[in-house]
Design a protein around this motif. Structure first.
Motif, mmCIF file in Angstrom:
data_model
loop_
_atom_site.group_PDB
_atom_site.id
_atom_site.type_symbol
_atom_site.label_atom_id
_atom_site.label_comp_id
_atom_site.label_asym_id
_atom_site.label_seq_id
_atom_site.Cartn_x
_atom_site.Cartn_y
_atom_site.Cartn_z
ATOM 1 N N ASP A 1 0.833 -1.208 0.000
ATOM 2 C CA ASP A 1 0.000 0.000 0.000
ATOM 3 C C ASP A 1 0.869 1.259 0.000
ATOM 4 O O ASP A 1 0.598 2.214 -0.742
ATOM 5 C CB ASP A 1 -0.916 -0.019 1.226
ATOM 6 C CG ASP A 1 -1.767 1.235 1.320
ATOM 7 O OD1 ASP A 1 -2.654 1.414 0.459
ATOM 8 O OD2 ASP A 1 -1.516 2.045 2.237
ATOM 9 N N ALA B 1 2.493 1.728 -3.315
ATOM 10 C CA ALA B 1 1.514 2.236 -4.283
ATOM 11 C C ALA B 1 1.271 3.728 -4.078
ATOM 12 O O ALA B 1 1.122 4.486 -5.048
ATOM 13 C CB ALA B 1 0.208 1.458 -4.139
ATOM 14 N N ARG B 2 1.246 4.167 -2.824
ATOM 15 C CA ARG B 2 1.068 5.603 -2.565
ATOM 16 C C ARG B 2 2.252 6.402 -3.123
ATOM 17 O O ARG B 2 2.098 7.564 -3.483
ATOM 18 C CB ARG B 2 0.928 5.853 -1.063
ATOM 19 C CG ARG B 2 -0.392 5.332 -0.472
ATOM 20 C CD ARG B 2 -0.374 5.443 1.044
ATOM 21 N NE ARG B 2 -1.491 4.706 1.623
ATOM 22 C CZ ARG B 2 -2.593 5.286 2.091
ATOM 23 N NH1 ARG B 2 -2.712 6.596 2.042
ATOM 24 N NH2 ARG B 2 -3.566 4.558 2.598
ATOM 25 N N TRP C 1 4.990 1.310 -8.679
ATOM 26 C CA TRP C 1 4.042 0.270 -9.032
ATOM 27 C C TRP C 1 4.619 -1.135 -9.139
ATOM 28 O O TRP C 1 4.012 -2.080 -8.620
ATOM 29 C CB TRP C 1 3.330 0.655 -10.337
ATOM 30 C CG TRP C 1 2.667 1.985 -10.274
ATOM 31 C CD1 TRP C 1 2.987 3.098 -10.969
ATOM 32 C CD2 TRP C 1 1.563 2.351 -9.430
ATOM 33 N NE1 TRP C 1 2.157 4.151 -10.633
ATOM 34 C CE2 TRP C 1 1.275 3.710 -9.681
ATOM 35 C CE3 TRP C 1 0.792 1.685 -8.482
ATOM 36 C CZ2 TRP C 1 0.267 4.405 -9.044
ATOM 37 C CZ3 TRP C 1 -0.224 2.372 -7.836
ATOM 38 C CH2 TRP C 1 -0.473 3.707 -8.115
ATOM 39 N N PHE D 1 2.043 -6.956 -3.289
ATOM 40 C CA PHE D 1 0.635 -7.393 -3.287
ATOM 41 C C PHE D 1 0.537 -8.869 -3.674
ATOM 42 O O PHE D 1 -0.336 -9.596 -3.180
ATOM 43 C CB PHE D 1 -0.192 -6.535 -4.251
ATOM 44 C CG PHE D 1 -0.726 -5.269 -3.631
ATOM 45 C CD1 PHE D 1 -1.428 -5.301 -2.421
ATOM 46 C CD2 PHE D 1 -0.545 -4.046 -4.255
ATOM 47 C CE1 PHE D 1 -1.916 -4.134 -1.854
ATOM 48 C CE2 PHE D 1 -1.043 -2.867 -3.688
ATOM 49 C CZ PHE D 1 -1.727 -2.911 -2.483
ATOM 50 N N PHE E 1 -9.832 -8.206 -2.169
ATOM 51 C CA PHE E 1 -9.319 -6.857 -1.941
ATOM 52 C C PHE E 1 -7.903 -6.725 -2.511
ATOM 53 O O PHE E 1 -7.585 -5.767 -3.220
ATOM 54 C CB PHE E 1 -9.308 -6.557 -0.442
ATOM 55 C CG PHE E 1 -8.627 -5.271 -0.085
ATOM 56 C CD1 PHE E 1 -9.272 -4.055 -0.239
ATOM 57 C CD2 PHE E 1 -7.320 -5.279 0.393
ATOM 58 C CE1 PHE E 1 -8.621 -2.860 0.077
ATOM 59 C CE2 PHE E 1 -6.667 -4.094 0.718
ATOM 60 C CZ PHE E 1 -7.321 -2.886 0.553
ATOM 61 N N VAL E 2 -7.063 -7.713 -2.229
ATOM 62 C CA VAL E 2 -5.686 -7.661 -2.721
ATOM 63 C C VAL E 2 -5.665 -7.754 -4.243
ATOM 64 O O VAL E 2 -4.896 -7.058 -4.923
ATOM 65 C CB VAL E 2 -4.835 -8.788 -2.093
ATOM 66 C CG1 VAL E 2 -3.438 -8.802 -2.695
ATOM 67 C CG2 VAL E 2 -4.747 -8.597 -0.586
ATOM 68 N N ARG F 1 -7.845 -6.686 -6.293
ATOM 69 C CA ARG F 1 -8.239 -5.381 -6.844
ATOM 70 C C ARG F 1 -7.083 -4.397 -6.794
ATOM 71 O O ARG F 1 -6.823 -3.683 -7.761
ATOM 72 C CB ARG F 1 -9.441 -4.836 -6.046
ATOM 73 C CG ARG F 1 -9.951 -3.496 -6.569
ATOM 74 C CD ARG F 1 -11.302 -3.151 -5.965
ATOM 75 N NE ARG F 1 -11.253 -3.008 -4.513
ATOM 76 C CZ ARG F 1 -10.891 -1.883 -3.896
ATOM 77 N NH1 ARG F 1 -10.554 -0.823 -4.596
ATOM 78 N NH2 ARG F 1 -10.884 -1.820 -2.570
ATOM 79 N N ARG F 2 -6.355 -4.377 -5.686
ATOM 80 C CA ARG F 2 -5.211 -3.471 -5.586
ATOM 81 C C ARG F 2 -4.094 -3.880 -6.552
ATOM 82 O O ARG F 2 -3.420 -3.038 -7.121
ATOM 83 C CB ARG F 2 -4.681 -3.462 -4.145
ATOM 84 C CG ARG F 2 -5.687 -2.973 -3.093
ATOM 85 C CD ARG F 2 -6.063 -1.510 -3.294
ATOM 86 N NE ARG F 2 -4.918 -0.633 -3.343
ATOM 87 C CZ ARG F 2 -4.336 -0.077 -2.276
ATOM 88 N NH1 ARG F 2 -4.841 -0.313 -1.076
ATOM 89 N NH2 ARG F 2 -3.299 0.729 -2.398
ATOM 90 N N ALA G 1 -4.877 -2.728 -9.970
ATOM 91 C CA ALA G 1 -4.626 -1.285 -10.093
ATOM 92 C C ALA G 1 -3.150 -1.025 -10.337
ATOM 93 O O ALA G 1 -2.784 -0.135 -11.119
ATOM 94 C CB ALA G 1 -5.109 -0.564 -8.840
ATOM 95 N N CYS G 2 -2.297 -1.808 -9.692
ATOM 96 C CA CYS G 2 -0.856 -1.659 -9.912
ATOM 97 C C CYS G 2 -0.516 -1.938 -11.372
ATOM 98 O O CYS G 2 0.267 -1.222 -12.004
ATOM 99 C CB CYS G 2 -0.074 -2.599 -9.006
ATOM 100 S SG CYS G 2 -0.056 -2.125 -7.283
#
Length: 433
Positions: free
Chosen positions: A375, A378-379, A383, A390, A405-406, A408-409, A412-413
């Motif tokens: 996380d 990613a912030r 990436w 992740f 949840f993971v 989905r993240r 996004a990466c």
């Protein structure tokens, strides 16, 4: 049988089971006999109450019936009775030991005996939880198995092993003396908190929450708090559970997916429950150095007081985790402190604190660790690195909502990532958005 008596019996069962069992154990000194007599009484209630109606004092009715059934059983089995007489003599001797000041000089509630017996340090941790759910919550073996997603045979083995240990080691059914309570109480609280954490964040399965388990843990916490109101850590644990469970309705989305604290709709939080927890945390922190549950409750209360993540008092939360680390140092406490540092000093500072924990063995299989590192990466828009962490988190996630949840993240990466010299993403493990 009509539905009303069935529901009444279930409610009485939940409310009275622990007290009924504890009273019978105190009277006869044998857990198996007490359980059998309790089951007989409930079976009799199932037969009589639909016809006669629920009695005005159902607990007294059940206790009278159970006592009679136990005595009948003893009369039928003289050998068993002789054995029990021997146990009773030993138990009487134990009570004659210096235990005249058990709790505030008064007679303790008999349920306390079961709390301390079920959480006895001689029992293995998993066995303590299993027998606590069986004896104090009144779950059947099948329900205990379902609660922890284990085979019924495994749950039955844990319960039987705990009973056998109590019997063979002759662990007395009594409240420890005052000087022993401080030593033994953490074990009792740990059992209750373990039940709660499994309910609040299921370690596996289709659901993120096991509300039934969390509710039962809070009920046990209320009983303990009622029995030991002067014990600040008992107050702290109850406060912690209330302040945490008050957010439950916002922790999962409509499809059951996990919703992080900073993304939750705080209008869904149970303010009545949270207010009760916040009132208790003041008591838990008053009168001396705080204990670990009191400190954790204070952290939970700070989250509850904020209107959103931006207005949360992260510096104080980081400071409290520092206090907690001095009381009960652990890599998990350090990880939580690093996450709080990231919120108040920025993701780079938090990442630096987390990297210092990279060799901690306990964190190598702890899903929140790679998830938290990912996380922060990613912030920082790093990436490829975030995706790799992740991926590690995905391999460790327990419940299906955590995995989704993971995923989905991670997706996004991949959407944000560009090929870099330092790392190429493994497209085979990239989930479809």
């Amino acid at each position: 049988m009509s539905r009303k008596p069935a529901l009444s019996l279930e409610a009485v069962f939940r409310e009275e089971y622990g007290q009924l069992l504890a009273t019978l154990v105190g009277r006869f000194g044998d857990l198996d006999l007490a359980e059998d007599a309790t089951s007989d009484a409930l079976e009799a209630a199932l037969s009589r109450w639909p016809v006669d109606g629920v009695p005005s004092r159902p607990g007294a009715w059940l206790l009278t019936t159970a006592r009679r059934r136990a005595v009948d059983r003893l009369r039928r089995d003289q050998t068993y009775a002789a054995k029990l007489a021997e146990i009773q003599v030993e138990q009487d001797r134990a009570f004659q030991a210096p235990s005249a000041d058990p709790v505030d000089g008064g007679l303790p509630d008999e349920r306390l005996q079961l709390f301390f017996t079920c959480a006895h340090p001689a029992l293995a941790p998993d066995d303590r939880i299993a027998i606590t759910l069986r004896c104090l919550v009144g779950m059947t073996t099948t329900e205990v198995a379902r609660a922890f997603l284990i085979p019924s045979s495994t749950a039955g083995q844990r319960i039987s092993r705990a009973k056998n240990k109590i019997r063979v080691a002759r662990i007395p059914f009594r409240v420890p003396d005052r000087h022993e309570i401080a030593q033994r109480l953490p074990g009792v609280l740990q059992v209750v908190y373990s039940i709660f954490t499994e309910g609040y964040a299921a370690s596996s399965g289709e659901d993120l929450l096991r509300t039934d388990l969390a509710d039962e843990a809070i009920r046990l916490g209320r009983i303990l708090h009622g029995l030991l109101p002067a014990e600040r850590e008992v107050t702290g644990l109850l406060s912690l559970m209330l302040c945490t469970h008050g957010r439950s309705s916002a922790r999962a989305g409509k499809d059951g997916e996990m919703v992080m604290l900073e993304e939750q709709d705080r209008r869904l939080w149970d303010r009545e429950m949270i207010d009760e927890g916040r009132t208790l945390v003041v008591l838990a922190l008053t009168g001396g150095s705080p204990g670990p549950y009191g400190v954790q409750a204070a952290i939970a209360a700070l989250h509850d007081e904020a209107t959103d993540a931006e207005t949360t008092d992260w510096p104080q939360i980081a400071e409290l985790y520092g206090v907690l680390a001095t009381i009960t140092p652990s890599p998990i406490v350090a990880l939580n402190r690093a996450a709080a540092i990231a919120m108040c000093e920025g993701p780079s500072a938090g990442l630096e604190a987390m990297e210092a924990l990279s060799t901690e063995p306990l964190l190598q299989k702890y899903y929140p660790y790679p998830a938290a590192r990912a996380d922060l990466l990613a912030r920082l828009e790093r990436w490829p690195e975030a995706a790799r962490w992740f991926q590690r988190a995905l391999g460790l996630a327990g419940s299906e909502p955590e995995k989704k949840f993971v995923q989905r993240r991670l997706a996004a990466c991949y959407r944000n990532a560009l090929p870099t010299p330092e790392g190429t993403l493994d497209s085979d493990t990239c989930p479809h958005p």
